[in-house]
Design an enzyme around this catalytic site. Structure first.
Site, PDB file in Angstrom:
ATOM      1  N   THR A 286      18.558  34.558  19.776  1.00 30.07           N
ATOM      2  CA  THR A 286      18.456  33.615  18.661  1.00 30.07           C
ATOM      3  C   THR A 286      18.253  32.159  19.070  1.00 30.07           C
ATOM      4  O   THR A 286      18.755  31.718  20.121  1.00 30.07           O
ATOM      5  CB  THR A 286      19.745  33.702  17.804  1.00 30.07           C
ATOM      6  OG1 THR A 286      19.787  32.602  16.893  1.00 30.07           O
ATOM      7  CG2 THR A 286      21.009  33.658  18.647  1.00 30.07           C
TER       8      THR A 286
ATOM      9  N   GLU B  58      19.771  29.884  17.769  1.00 30.30           N
ATOM     10  CA  GLU B  58      21.093  29.242  17.708  1.00 30.30           C
ATOM     11  C   GLU B  58      21.615  28.919  19.115  1.00 30.30           C
ATOM     12  O   GLU B  58      22.498  28.073  19.262  1.00 30.30           O
ATOM     13  CB  GLU B  58      22.088  30.139  16.975  1.00 30.30           C
ATOM     14  CG  GLU B  58      21.903  30.174  15.468  1.00 30.30           C
ATOM     15  CD  GLU B  58      22.242  28.845  14.793  1.00 30.30           C
ATOM     16  OE1 GLU B  58      23.373  28.387  14.937  1.00 30.30           O
ATOM     17  OE2 GLU B  58      21.351  28.270  14.143  1.00 30.30           O
TER      18      GLU B  58
ATOM     19  N   TYR C 281      29.169  32.381  16.977  1.00 29.08           N
ATOM     20  CA  TYR C 281      28.018  33.309  16.925  1.00 29.08           C
ATOM     21  C   TYR C 281      27.088  33.049  18.101  1.00 29.08           C
ATOM     22  O   TYR C 281      26.691  33.962  18.824  1.00 29.08           O
ATOM     23  CB  TYR C 281      27.272  33.119  15.599  1.00 29.08           C
ATOM     24  CG  TYR C 281      25.912  33.789  15.543  1.00 29.08           C
ATOM     25  CD1 TYR C 281      25.785  35.159  15.298  1.00 29.08           C
ATOM     26  CD2 TYR C 281      24.735  33.052  15.729  1.00 29.08           C
ATOM     27  CE1 TYR C 281      24.529  35.765  15.240  1.00 29.08           C
ATOM     28  CE2 TYR C 281      23.489  33.646  15.675  1.00 29.08           C
ATOM     29  CZ  TYR C 281      23.390  35.005  15.430  1.00 29.08           C
ATOM     30  OH  TYR C 281      22.137  35.606  15.377  1.00 29.08           O
TER      31      TYR C 281
ATOM     32  N   LYS D 155      26.079  35.438  21.319  1.00 37.33           N
ATOM     33  CA  LYS D 155      24.682  35.794  21.598  1.00 37.33           C
ATOM     34  C   LYS D 155      24.240  35.270  22.970  1.00 37.33           C
ATOM     35  O   LYS D 155      23.362  35.846  23.606  1.00 37.33           O
ATOM     36  CB  LYS D 155      23.777  35.225  20.495  1.00 37.33           C
ATOM     37  CG  LYS D 155      23.869  35.990  19.165  1.00 37.33           C
ATOM     38  CD  LYS D 155      23.006  37.255  19.196  1.00 37.33           C
ATOM     39  CE  LYS D 155      22.991  37.954  17.843  1.00 37.33           C
ATOM     40  NZ  LYS D 155      22.096  39.118  17.811  1.00 37.33           N
TER      41      LYS D 155
HETATM   42  P1  NAP Z   1      21.345  41.408   9.076  1.00 31.38           P
HETATM   43  O1  NAP Z   1      20.475  41.591   7.880  1.00 31.38           O
HETATM   44  O2  NAP Z   1      22.643  40.729   8.925  1.00 31.38           O
HETATM   45  O3  NAP Z   1      21.596  42.866   9.704  1.00 31.38           O
HETATM   46  C1  NAP Z   1      22.578  43.072  10.668  1.00 31.38           C
HETATM   47  C2  NAP Z   1      22.741  44.555  10.905  1.00 31.38           C
HETATM   48  O4  NAP Z   1      23.823  44.746  11.837  1.00 31.38           O
HETATM   49  C3  NAP Z   1      23.130  45.362   9.642  1.00 31.38           C
HETATM   50  O5  NAP Z   1      22.520  46.615   9.690  1.00 31.38           O
HETATM   51  C4  NAP Z   1      24.633  45.495   9.789  1.00 31.38           C
HETATM   52  O6  NAP Z   1      25.165  46.618   9.117  1.00 31.38           O
HETATM   53  C5  NAP Z   1      24.718  45.714  11.302  1.00 31.38           C
HETATM   54  N1  NAP Z   1      26.066  45.501  11.821  1.00 31.38           N
HETATM   55  C6  NAP Z   1      26.897  44.461  11.602  1.00 31.38           C
HETATM   56  N2  NAP Z   1      28.053  44.639  12.259  1.00 31.38           N
HETATM   57  C7  NAP Z   1      27.961  45.826  12.904  1.00 31.38           C
HETATM   58  C8  NAP Z   1      28.831  46.583  13.730  1.00 31.38           C
HETATM   59  N3  NAP Z   1      30.068  46.163  14.017  1.00 31.38           N
HETATM   60  N4  NAP Z   1      28.391  47.752  14.219  1.00 31.38           N
HETATM   61  C9  NAP Z   1      27.170  48.212  13.912  1.00 31.38           C
HETATM   62  N5  NAP Z   1      26.299  47.567  13.126  1.00 31.38           N
HETATM   63  C10 NAP Z   1      26.695  46.382  12.630  1.00 31.38           C
HETATM   64  O7  NAP Z   1      20.555  40.636  10.233  1.00 31.38           O
HETATM   65  P2  NAP Z   1      18.971  40.448  10.434  1.00 31.38           P
HETATM   66  O8  NAP Z   1      18.560  39.201   9.761  1.00 31.38           O
HETATM   67  O9  NAP Z   1      18.286  41.721  10.151  1.00 31.38           O
HETATM   68  O10 NAP Z   1      18.935  40.136  11.989  1.00 31.38           O
HETATM   69  C11 NAP Z   1      18.772  41.173  12.931  1.00 31.38           C
HETATM   70  C12 NAP Z   1      19.240  40.683  14.286  1.00 31.38           C
HETATM   71  O11 NAP Z   1      18.493  39.520  14.661  1.00 31.38           O
HETATM   72  C13 NAP Z   1      20.694  40.255  14.342  1.00 31.38           C
HETATM   73  O12 NAP Z   1      21.193  40.607  15.609  1.00 31.38           O
HETATM   74  C14 NAP Z   1      20.651  38.743  14.217  1.00 31.38           C
HETATM   75  O13 NAP Z   1      21.780  38.146  14.834  1.00 31.38           O
HETATM   76  C15 NAP Z   1      19.366  38.448  14.964  1.00 31.38           C
HETATM   77  N6  NAP Z   1      18.678  37.243  14.535  1.00 31.38           N
HETATM   78  C16 NAP Z   1      18.277  37.121  13.249  1.00 31.38           C
HETATM   79  C17 NAP Z   1      17.567  36.003  12.855  1.00 31.38           C
HETATM   80  C18 NAP Z   1      17.070  35.832  11.437  1.00 31.38           C
HETATM   81  O14 NAP Z   1      16.647  34.719  11.111  1.00 31.38           O
HETATM   82  N7  NAP Z   1      17.087  36.861  10.627  1.00 31.38           N
HETATM   83  C19 NAP Z   1      17.252  35.014  13.798  1.00 31.38           C
HETATM   84  C20 NAP Z   1      17.705  35.182  15.109  1.00 31.38           C
HETATM   85  C21 NAP Z   1      18.377  36.321  15.482  1.00 31.38           C
HETATM   86  P3  NAP Z   1      25.608  46.499   7.567  1.00 31.38           P
HETATM   87  O15 NAP Z   1      24.339  46.650   6.787  1.00 31.38           O
HETATM   88  O16 NAP Z   1      26.553  47.622   7.422  1.00 31.38           O
HETATM   89  O17 NAP Z   1      26.237  45.149   7.386  1.00 31.38           O
HETATM   90  O1  F7E Z   2      21.804  28.331   7.425  1.00 33.32           O
HETATM   91  C1  F7E Z   2      22.581  25.068   5.916  1.00 33.32           C
HETATM   92  C2  F7E Z   2      23.452  25.590   7.037  1.00 33.32           C
HETATM   93  O2  F7E Z   2      23.013  30.480   7.121  1.00 33.32           O
HETATM   94  C3  F7E Z   2      20.697  27.480   7.621  1.00 33.32           C
HETATM   95  C4  F7E Z   2      20.882  33.607  11.019  1.00 33.32           C
HETATM   96  O3  F7E Z   2      19.881  34.563  10.773  1.00 33.32           O
HETATM   97  O4  F7E Z   2      19.271  32.001  11.750  1.00 33.32           O
HETATM   98  C5  F7E Z   2      20.310  32.218  10.828  1.00 33.32           C
HETATM   99  O5  F7E Z   2      21.349  31.275  11.005  1.00 33.32           O
HETATM  100  C6  F7E Z   2      21.121  26.036   7.433  1.00 33.32           C
HETATM  101  C7  F7E Z   2      22.415  25.663   8.155  1.00 33.32           C
HETATM  102  O6  F7E Z   2      21.078  30.341   8.736  1.00 33.32           O
HETATM  103  C8  F7E Z   2      24.094  26.194   2.827  1.00 33.32           C
HETATM  104  O7  F7E Z   2      24.540  24.705   7.302  1.00 33.32           O
HETATM  105  C9  F7E Z   2      23.299  24.351   3.618  1.00 33.32           C
HETATM  106  O8  F7E Z   2      22.271  24.397   8.741  1.00 33.32           O
HETATM  107  O9  F7E Z   2      20.619  30.303   6.354  1.00 33.32           O
HETATM  108  P1  F7E Z   2      21.659  29.925   7.333  1.00 33.32           P
HETATM  109  P2  F7E Z   2      21.405  29.880  10.221  1.00 33.32           P
HETATM  110  O10 F7E Z   2      22.763  29.354  10.349  1.00 33.32           O
HETATM  111  O11 F7E Z   2      20.276  29.011  10.665  1.00 33.32           O
HETATM  112  C10 F7E Z   2      19.663  32.072  13.129  1.00 33.32           C
HETATM  113  C11 F7E Z   2      18.430  31.847  13.974  1.00 33.32           C
HETATM  114  C12 F7E Z   2      20.405  33.300  13.456  1.00 33.32           C
HETATM  115  O12 F7E Z   2      20.371  33.787  14.587  1.00 33.32           O
HETATM  116  C13 F7E Z   2      21.393  33.778  12.461  1.00 33.32           C
HETATM  117  O13 F7E Z   2      21.682  35.161  12.656  1.00 33.32           O
HETATM  118  O14 F7E Z   2      21.386  25.822   6.049  1.00 33.32           O
HETATM  119  N1  F7E Z   2      23.159  25.289   4.576  1.00 33.32           N
HETATM  120  N2  F7E Z   2      23.880  24.875   2.536  1.00 33.32           N
HETATM  121  C14 F7E Z   2      23.625  26.445   4.122  1.00 33.32           C
HETATM  122  N3  F7E Z   2      23.680  27.663   4.697  1.00 33.32           N
HETATM  123  C15 F7E Z   2      24.194  28.678   3.959  1.00 33.32           C
HETATM  124  N4  F7E Z   2      24.223  29.914   4.495  1.00 33.32           N
HETATM  125  N5  F7E Z   2      24.687  28.473   2.696  1.00 33.32           N
HETATM  126  C16 F7E Z   2      24.664  27.240   2.089  1.00 33.32           C
HETATM  127  O15 F7E Z   2      25.095  27.088   0.941  1.00 33.32           O
END
Ligand code: NAP
Ligand code: F7E
Length: 349
Positions: free
Chosen positions: A126, A128, A150, A154
């Site tokens: 990520t 992050e 987080y 990671k």
């Molecule tokens: P997501 O929608 O939150 O999906 C996460 C998955 O992990 C779900 O299937 C969840 O199951 C499963 N999970 C959570 N805790 C678990 C556990 N203890 N054991 C087994 N499975 C578990 O995330 P996503 O957006 O698809 O992201 C996929 C991956 O990419 C994640 O690793 C995330 O950290 C990484 N990532 C995402 C982004 C992004 O912008 N989307 C960016 C950077 C990295 P449930 O459905 O039961 O909750």
């Molecule tokens: O926040 C701000 C918050 O929770 C984005 C995950 O997929 O991408 C994701 O992480 C920004 C942050 O995503 C609200 O403070 C303001 O600055 O949508 P987010 P994230 O934290 O960027 C990375 C790449 C991952 O790896 C993660 O798994 O938006 N923000 N107001 C808010 N965020 C949330 N959630 N809710 C608010 O009301």
């Protein structure tokens, strides 16, 4: 013979899109899911893959279940997508996040090492990791400075992937994924929170949208394109770590304005901020440079920021309209609490 892939976290946003992508490529697809008291397969139903994948119960915290999943599926490729993926929640559950997102990845690496099989492993790493960014845009060479439990979990996974690759010759790739969104995004995340709220406000179901830090900037892409990059990385001759991003950044406020413009409403009439929603420590700016991924694998983002917001708003408006007509279909929002109570714990001290 068809290739076999195991997706951990198949019930999540990326898991559902990746399952569809791999099935279309002719793969046999296995996926792990967590046992819960209420079924959580709506994304697999929405992408019409629910009947086509083989589901295996497993938890990232449970080595035995992961061993079972890998043994039963005997995969050529593993995509490790399972994670506690909500950065905000990692401040409330730092140890669990470390266990799932950090140690969970090491469990998979250890199983591959012990089985001595030629399994290729993709890790959903990520942006992050960059946290307080040391340079902009961020590349594969930018130093990491994580800002949340987080990101630290990671980061441990990132380095163990590298270490097992170098020490044991395991084909292990980290995709350094910048934010990617879609109509299947979880409601916790800011983009979907905005588009779901905009749809409800437009239809008279909600009066306001309460947000935290609206000046934070993110490099937001379209999730179905990011799962293609995951697959491409495992088709390389040699494993490596690559940034996956659009190369554009926008603030949360820009996302809000764009979303409200799609329903012809003025955000100033509905949006307010509350410091309760500001994280103890946030990441202010992310902007990725995907040049290496583009040049080595030919991947490039196609959906623009404006199109992404449009796709998400349209999907949420259509869902609420169908719901109001009494239709029943797989979808997450109706049972989600539309108030602030569940996020108050993130309060900055
Ligand atoms: P997501 O929608 O939150 O999906 C996460 C998955 O992990 C779900 O299937 C969840 O199951 C499963 N999970 C959570 N805790 C678990 C556990 N203890 N054991 C087994 N499975 C578990 O995330 P996503 O957006 O698809 O992201 C996929 C991956 O990419 C994640 O690793 C995330 O950290 C990484 N990532 C995402 C982004 C992004 O912008 N989307 C960016 C950077 C990295 P449930 O459905 O039961 O909750
Ligand atoms: O926040 C701000 C918050 O929770 C984005 C995950 O997929 O991408 C994701 O992480 C920004 C942050 O995503 C609200 O403070 C303001 O600055 O949508 P987010 P994230 O934290 O960027 C990375 C790449 C991952 O790896 C993660 O798994 O938006 N923000 N107001 C808010 N965020 C949330 N959630 N809710 C608010 O009301």
């Amino acid at each position: 013979m068809a290739k076999k892939a195991l997706i951990t976290g198949i019930t999540g946003q990326d898991g559902a899109y990746l399952a569809k992508f791999l099935l279309d490529k002719g793969y046999k697809v296995f996926g792990t899911f967590r046992r819960s008291s209420t079924p959580n397969f709506w994304r697999l139903q929405a992408t019409e893959v629910f009947e086509k994948v083989t589901l295996i119960p497993a938890d990232m915290a449970d080595m035995a279940s992961l061993l079972e999943a890998i043994t039963v599926s005997d995969p050529d490729e593993i995509y490790n997508l399972a994670a506690q993926s909500y950065v905000g929640a990692s401040f409330d559950q730092p140890l669990l996040t470390s266990e799932i997102d950090g140690s969970g990845t090491t469990r998979i690496l250890e199983i591959i090492r012990h089985l001595k099989k030629d399994i290729k492993l993709y890790q959903a790493s990520t942006s992050e990791l960059f946290g307080t960014v040391q340079e902009t845009p961020q590349t594969e060479k930018t130093p990491f400075m994580p800002n949340s439990p987080y990101a630290v979990a990671k980061l441990a996974a990132f380095h163990n992937m590298r270490i097992y690759r170098e020490a044991y010759n395991i084909f292990a790739c980290n995709g350094i994924l910048f934010n990617h969104e879609s109509p299947l995004r979880g409601l916790d995340f800011v983009t979907r929170k905005i588009t779901n709220s905009v749809a409800r406000i437009k239809l008279g179901l909600q009066n306001e949208l309460v947000l935290g830090n609206t000046s934070a900037k993110r490099d937001w892409g379209y999730a179905p394109e990011y799962v293609e990059a995951m697959w491409m990385m495992l088709q390389q001759d040699k494993p490596n770590d690559l940034v996956c991003a659009t190369g554009e950044t926008h603030s949360v406020l820009e996302f809000v304005n764009e979303a409200f413009s799609h329903v012809n409403l003025n955000p100033e009439d509905y949006v307010r901020t509350d410091e309760m929603l500001i994280r103890p420590k946030d990441v202010n700016l992310l902007l990725g440079d995907p040049t290496k991924l583009k040049e080595s694998l030919g991947w490039k983002p196609r959906v623009t920021f404006k199109e992404l917001v449009g796709i998400m708003v349209k999907a949420d408006v259509e869902r609420w309209e169908r719901c109001l007509k009494g239709e029943i279909f797989p979808w997450d929002a109706p049972s989600f609490p539309h108030n602030m109570d569940i996020v108050k714990r993130h309060k900055k001290s």
